[in-house]
Scaffold this active site. Structure first.
Site, PDB file in Angstrom:
ATOM      1  N   HIS A   1       1.247 -36.683 -42.468  1.00  0.00           N
ATOM      2  CA  HIS A   1       2.495 -36.227 -42.667  1.00  0.00           C
ATOM      3  C   HIS A   1       3.186 -36.062 -44.326  1.00  0.00           C
ATOM      4  O   HIS A   1       2.945 -37.484 -45.288  1.00  0.00           O
ATOM      5  CB  HIS A   1       3.813 -36.857 -42.113  1.00  0.00           C
TER       6      HIS A   1
ATOM      7  N   GLU B   1      -3.054 -36.283 -49.948  1.00  0.00           N
ATOM      8  CA  GLU B   1      -3.878 -36.070 -48.586  1.00  0.00           C
ATOM      9  C   GLU B   1      -5.602 -36.137 -47.930  1.00  0.00           C
ATOM     10  O   GLU B   1      -5.911 -36.555 -46.984  1.00  0.00           O
ATOM     11  CB  GLU B   1      -2.771 -34.832 -47.795  1.00  0.00           C
TER      12      GLU B   1
HETATM   13  C1  GRF Z   1       0.365 -30.592 -44.399  1.00  0.00           C
HETATM   14  O1  GRF Z   1       0.902 -30.681 -45.576  1.00  0.00           O
HETATM   15  C2  GRF Z   1       0.319 -31.770 -43.282  1.00  0.00           C
HETATM   16  O2  GRF Z   1       1.048 -32.998 -44.227  1.00  0.00           O
HETATM   17  C3  GRF Z   1       1.077 -31.253 -42.899  1.00  0.00           C
HETATM   18  O3  GRF Z   1       1.555 -29.851 -42.485  1.00  0.00           O
HETATM   19  C4  GRF Z   1      -0.157 -29.235 -44.325  1.00  0.00           C
HETATM   20  C5  GRF Z   1      -1.205 -28.729 -43.146  1.00  0.00           C
HETATM   21  O4  GRF Z   1      -1.397 -28.367 -44.409  1.00  0.00           O
HETATM   22  N1  GRF Z   1       0.948 -31.438 -41.599  1.00  0.00           N
HETATM   23  P1  GRF Z   1      -2.905 -27.385 -44.401  1.00  0.00           P
HETATM   24  O5  GRF Z   1      -2.870 -26.884 -43.324  1.00  0.00           O
HETATM   25  O6  GRF Z   1      -3.979 -29.085 -43.951  1.00  0.00           O
HETATM   26  O7  GRF Z   1      -3.622 -26.614 -45.797  1.00  0.00           O
END
Ligand code: GRF
Length: 209
Positions: free
Chosen positions: A111, A176
């Site tokens: 998240h 992330e």
């Molecule tokens: C990311 O920002 C994640 O934190 C959220 O949705 C987005 C997904 O991005 N849950 P991706 O599809 O992985 O590029």
């Protein structure tokens, strides 16, 4: 230790999924993504998965009469692929408690905020509107709430006065892509356990097989 079998649920561009696939390929994760399922036919994540030669397909909820039937199909797919862990990576649906209990495997999510702040949609916009100086991302277990499960790892980024939703999202996304593979590797190594809400990460030499 055998490689863990991973399923990834996606809805969109799939950059987090890609970071996990890449980490599996270069040995940073002792696991393999064996199936990718999208709830959207045109998700770029499906294109990425196909390019990697990973079984991938769309299960479109609008083709099922009820949420329960849809989730039964999702659960069936997971069991057919004998999956050890389910990873949500930008999957834009809330899974019901029935599904979570039925699959009986740990489910992780990432998240884009420092939970418990800014749950739900548009977490980066919420952070900007609130005026926080720092935000970040959280990898957590999925429980029956929305973004409420036990926290595994978090990473912090600064929020600057001239940030836009886009610039903050980009800064968080970079984190992330590091954080999610790290958390998945801890899981695959058997180094994570829950004590109530608290997640205990054991040291490398104390691995649980
Ligand atoms: C990311 O920002 C994640 O934190 C959220 O949705 C987005 C997904 O991005 N849950 P991706 O599809 O992985 O590029």
């Amino acid at each position: 230790m055998d490689k863990r079998r991973l399923a990834v649920f996606v809805s969109g561009r799939g950059s987090n999924m890609q970071s996990i696939i890449d980490a599996c390929k270069d040995g940073r994760i002792n696991g393999e993504v064996v199936v990718v399922i999208s709830d959207k036919e045109n998700a770029f994540a499906l294109t990425r998965a196909k390019k990697e030669g990973i079984s991938s397909f769309c299960l479109d909820p609008s083709r099922f009469a009820t949420k329960q039937e849809y989730e039964e199909k999702l659960a069936q797919a997971i069991s057919e692929y004998a999956v050890d862990y389910l990873l949500l990576a930008g999957f834009m649906r809330v899974l019901s408690p029935v599904f979570i209990n039925a699959v009986r495997i740990p489910i992780l999510n990432i998240h884009p905020s420092l939970l418990p702040a800014f749950t739900g949609l548009h977490a980066q916009r919420q952070a900007l509107e609130y005026g926080v100086r720092f935000s970040g991302c959280t990898v957590h277990f999925v429980d029956q709430g929305v973004d409420t499960g036990p926290i595994i790892l978090q990473a912090v980024v600064p929020v600057y006065p001239d940030d836009t939703e886009e610039s903050l999202s980009q800064r968080i996304l970079q984190e992330e892509h590091q954080l999610y593979p790290q958390a998945v590797q801890l899981l695959c190594e058997g180094r994570i356990r829950c004590e109530g809400r608290k997640v205990i990460i054991t040291k490398e030499e104390q691995k649980v097989e």
